[in-house]
Scaffold this motif. Structure first.
Motif, mmCIF file in Angstrom:
data_model
loop_
_atom_site.group_PDB
_atom_site.id
_atom_site.type_symbol
_atom_site.label_atom_id
_atom_site.label_comp_id
_atom_site.label_asym_id
_atom_site.label_seq_id
_atom_site.Cartn_x
_atom_site.Cartn_y
_atom_site.Cartn_z
ATOM 1 N N SER A 1 1.229 -1.183 -0.130
ATOM 2 C CA SER A 1 0.215 -0.014 -0.083
ATOM 3 C C SER A 1 1.063 0.959 -0.144
ATOM 4 O O SER A 1 1.488 1.284 0.775
ATOM 5 C CB SER A 1 -0.679 -0.072 0.748
ATOM 6 O OG SER A 1 -1.610 1.256 1.219
ATOM 7 N N ARG A 2 0.742 2.040 -0.260
ATOM 8 C CA ARG A 2 1.484 3.543 -0.567
ATOM 9 C C ARG A 2 0.350 4.796 -0.072
ATOM 10 O O ARG A 2 0.465 5.667 -0.075
ATOM 11 C CB ARG A 2 1.448 3.738 -1.996
ATOM 12 C CG ARG A 2 2.760 2.662 -3.319
ATOM 13 C CD ARG A 2 3.459 2.681 -2.653
ATOM 14 N NE ARG A 2 4.569 3.501 -1.897
ATOM 15 C CZ ARG A 2 5.901 3.957 -1.763
ATOM 16 N NH1 ARG A 2 5.810 2.547 -0.691
ATOM 17 N NH2 ARG A 2 5.873 4.746 -1.614
ATOM 18 N N SER A 3 -0.255 4.123 0.689
ATOM 19 C CA SER A 3 -1.565 5.175 1.741
ATOM 20 C C SER A 3 -0.511 5.652 2.652
ATOM 21 O O SER A 3 0.922 5.862 2.827
ATOM 22 C CB SER A 3 -2.899 4.700 2.432
ATOM 23 O OG SER A 3 -2.002 4.260 3.331
ATOM 24 N N GLN A 4 -0.421 7.086 2.630
ATOM 25 C CA GLN A 4 -0.266 8.256 4.134
ATOM 26 C C GLN A 4 0.594 7.326 4.836
ATOM 27 O O GLN A 4 2.014 7.296 5.599
ATOM 28 C CB GLN A 4 -0.301 9.733 3.315
ATOM 29 C CG GLN A 4 0.592 10.078 4.425
ATOM 30 C CD GLN A 4 -0.024 12.193 4.802
ATOM 31 O OE1 GLN A 4 -1.522 12.269 4.722
ATOM 32 N NE2 GLN A 4 0.448 13.034 4.789
ATOM 33 N N LEU A 5 -0.514 6.716 5.385
ATOM 34 C CA LEU A 5 -0.440 5.819 6.915
ATOM 35 C C LEU A 5 0.246 5.001 6.614
ATOM 36 O O LEU A 5 1.114 4.507 7.730
ATOM 37 C CB LEU A 5 -1.572 6.085 7.675
ATOM 38 C CG LEU A 5 -2.917 7.141 8.482
ATOM 39 C CD1 LEU A 5 -3.680 7.139 8.461
ATOM 40 C CD2 LEU A 5 -1.983 8.001 9.291
ATOM 41 N N ALA A 6 0.563 4.122 5.752
ATOM 42 C CA ALA A 6 0.946 3.369 5.586
ATOM 43 C C ALA A 6 2.292 3.012 5.087
ATOM 44 O O ALA A 6 3.421 2.577 5.623
ATOM 45 C CB ALA A 6 0.327 2.205 4.158
ATOM 46 N N VAL A 7 2.516 4.379 4.437
ATOM 47 C CA VAL A 7 3.968 4.307 3.827
ATOM 48 C C VAL A 7 4.754 5.150 5.596
ATOM 49 O O VAL A 7 6.043 4.752 5.915
ATOM 50 C CB VAL A 7 4.394 5.495 3.099
ATOM 51 C CG1 VAL A 7 5.488 5.668 2.750
ATOM 52 C CG2 VAL A 7 3.855 4.537 1.784
ATOM 53 N N LEU A 8 4.102 5.583 6.614
ATOM 54 C CA LEU A 8 4.540 6.336 7.502
ATOM 55 C C LEU A 8 4.409 5.021 8.694
ATOM 56 O O LEU A 8 5.694 5.343 9.533
ATOM 57 C CB LEU A 8 3.257 7.307 8.292
ATOM 58 C CG LEU A 8 3.498 7.747 9.400
ATOM 59 C CD1 LEU A 8 5.791 9.064 9.549
ATOM 60 C CD2 LEU A 8 3.256 8.507 10.232
ATOM 61 N N GLY A 9 4.101 3.813 8.757
ATOM 62 C CA GLY A 9 3.726 3.327 9.239
ATOM 63 C C GLY A 9 5.154 2.365 9.000
ATOM 64 O O GLY A 9 5.933 1.750 10.085
ATOM 65 N N ARG A 10 5.698 2.330 8.088
ATOM 66 C CA ARG A 10 6.519 1.199 7.728
ATOM 67 C C ARG A 10 7.453 1.777 7.872
ATOM 68 O O ARG A 10 8.422 1.084 8.316
ATOM 69 C CB ARG A 10 6.331 0.708 5.982
ATOM 70 C CG ARG A 10 7.320 0.006 4.814
ATOM 71 C CD ARG A 10 6.308 -0.321 3.745
ATOM 72 N NE ARG A 10 5.047 -0.527 3.994
ATOM 73 C CZ ARG A 10 4.865 0.059 2.365
ATOM 74 N NH1 ARG A 10 5.414 0.687 1.412
ATOM 75 N NH2 ARG A 10 3.356 -0.022 2.650
ATOM 76 N N THR A 11 7.853 3.179 7.421
ATOM 77 C CA THR A 11 9.151 3.760 8.222
ATOM 78 C C THR A 11 9.440 4.235 9.230
ATOM 79 O O THR A 11 10.377 3.637 9.546
ATOM 80 C CB THR A 11 8.774 5.302 7.422
ATOM 81 O OG1 THR A 11 8.812 5.156 5.916
ATOM 82 C CG2 THR A 11 10.200 5.789 7.850
ATOM 83 N N LEU A 12 8.296 3.692 10.359
ATOM 84 C CA LEU A 12 8.839 3.749 11.488
ATOM 85 C C LEU A 12 8.984 3.223 12.141
ATOM 86 O O LEU A 12 9.809 2.863 12.992
ATOM 87 C CB LEU A 12 7.302 4.621 12.723
ATOM 88 C CG LEU A 12 7.357 5.718 12.071
ATOM 89 C CD1 LEU A 12 5.425 6.551 12.640
ATOM 90 C CD2 LEU A 12 8.260 7.534 13.242
#
Length: 485
Positions: A404-415
């Motif tokens: 998923s490239r949604s903003q929250l998914a990307v943020l969660g992945r990075t965190l």
């Protein structure tokens, strides 16, 4: 007081007994209330006491220790003969009927062995009692976690409203129970200066009761307690394992309520889960209003920080207050401790400036980073990291581990990558495999990207499902949560 036909034996037995049961208990029950006589011919240790009450108490609690002390001193067993001889104690009157019929009282938590004779407890005079009530209901910070307790306290303190039953407040330490109890007493005093109000603790009530029994002033104690307009008892759980004190309190409780007076109690736990709390006392407590005070939520913590900072003359910007509220999730006392540290750090960092009490973001992060360095290190698992991140962002785990490239998914992945690398011993290839066999170079890129963002622009708002945090606040909050997990 000790006497004996053989002048050396009785004092030695008394001294050994004092060492066995402790000087406090010996002073309470023997020093002024027992005389020993050792009869070698009849192999008997006679113990003269002034009342049947004291004789029964010694019989139940100290007979074995007495016998052991005598045998160790004489090398042979002796019979223990307890004798009630009030004529031998002219300075002590016979106990009143109420004391004789009562169960044996519990041991006091404080006693002065040097005091020649216990004095009967007296309730403080009105001016003295009011002076000790430092908290007021108007100063109490109200929020969703405590608004019902505050409303109930205000209603109970209203002299124009007839009480409908006792109020029982319970919750963890440092959440405001004592504040509410003192506030109720103070408001009733303010409305009715001649009101008979008594604020005390379970420990002090126990001590006062025992002192009254020892001084043969139980009737006076009961009269003072049972003629009150308000009885407020903090830490009532202290009397849980003290049967005689519970019985006395229960009778006082009933009498006060029959007279239309007010009763408010506070404890760490709900009355039904306090161990060794008598069934009758539990029943009286739950018949009224039982209210729990929970830990303050974020909005309440913000109000608390603003109010406490104002009292300390600390200048804290609204956005810094929000950061503190998110990072300080404990009791009111913990918030007070945090502000105390910040005030000290501000004074150290700005000793010669005109604004030594200004608290900014840098000082707050310095404080929390220092506390994190002092905290004991605990192993953190990858599963704990990703579960915590997903819960905090309100994003599904499958989205974080998926494509998923949604903003929250990307943020969660990075965190997740950043915190796993920071708090665990996992290498980049191991993190890549844990996140679904990604190429570890992709993981390295994500880790470098968030580090660059934290260095270049850490205060950029990062939207989450529930609120907008700065990136640095969000990372710090997650790190703190994981270290406590």
């Amino acid at each position: 007081m000790t006497t004996a036909t053989s002048p050396d034996i009785a004092p030695r037995i008394a001294a050994r007994l004092a060492r066995t049961i402790g000087p406090r208990r010996y002073a309470m029950w023997f020093e002024q209330s027992a005389r020993f006589t050792c009869d070698h011919d009849q192999q008997t240790l006679r113990v003269a006491v002034p009342s049947r009450f004291i004789a029964d108490w010694i019989e139940r609690n100290f007979r074995k220790q007495l016998a052991d002390a005598a045998q160790q001193e004489l090398g042979q067993p002796l019979e223990i003969d307890l004798q009630v001889t009030p004529d031998h104690f002219p300075d002590q009157r016979a106990p009143q009927a109420g004391a004789q019929q009562s169960d044996a009282p519990d041991s006091p938590t404080r006693n002065n062995p040097s005091s020649p004779k216990p004095q009967p407890p007296t309730l403080p005079r009105k001016t003295q009692a009011a002076r000790h009530l430092r908290r007021s209901l108007s100063e109490f910070i109200v929020g969703p976690s405590n608004e019902l307790a505050h409303a109930a306290a205000c209603r109970l303190a209203d002299a124009d409203i007839e009480p409908t039953g006792p109020l029982f407040l319970h919750g963890g330490c440092g959440l405001g129970k004592t504040h509410l109890l003192q506030g109720i007493a103070k408001r009733l005093f303010d409305q009715q200066p001649d009101a008979r109000v008594h604020y005390t603790t379970g420990e002090q009530f126990t001590n006062d009761y025992i002192t009254a029994v020892r001084a043969n002033k139980l009737d006076a104690f009961r009269k003072r307690i049972r003629q009150l307009d308000l009885l407020a008892v903090d830490d009532i759980h202290f009397i849980a394992n003290k049967q005689a004190t519970q019985q006395e309190f229960l009778h006082s409780f009933d009498q006060i309520e029959l007279c239309g007076a007010r009763v408010v109690l506070a404890s760490d736990s709900h009355p039904k889960v306090i161990k060794q709390f008598s069934e009758a006392l539990v029943s009286r407590c739950v018949r009224g209003l039982v209210v729990q005070i929970a830990q303050p939520d974020t909005a309440t913590r913000e109000r608390l920080i603003e109010a406490l900072a104002k009292r300390r003359r600390l200048a804290i910007a609204p956005e810094v207050v929000q950061t503190l509220a998110r990072r300080t999730r404990g009791s009111v006392r913990e918030i007070e401790g945090t502000l105390t540290k910040l005030q000290a750090m501000a004074a150290i960092n700005n000793p010669k400036t005109a604004t030594p009490n200004v608290v900014g973001h840098a000082l707050v992060h310095q404080l929390f980073n220092h506390d994190a360095d002092l905290a004991p290190t605990r192993p953190v698992r990858f599963e704990t990291v990703i579960e915590t991140v997903c819960e905090r962002l309100g994003v599904d785990r499958a989205e974080v581990l998926g494509r998923s490239r949604s903003q929250l998914a990307v943020l969660g992945r990075t965190l997740t990558i950043h915190l796993t690398r920071d708090l665990t011993s996992m290498s980049y290839p191991e993190i890549a495999r844990a996140m679904g066999n990604r190429n570890h170079s992709t993981v390295i890129t994500a880790a470098k990207r968030i580090l660059g963002q934290l260095e270049a622009n850490p205060n950029t708002p990062v939207p989450t499902e529930t609120q907008a945090d700065s990136l640095r606040d969000l990372v710090d909050d997650l790190r703190q949560t994981l270290r406590r997990a």
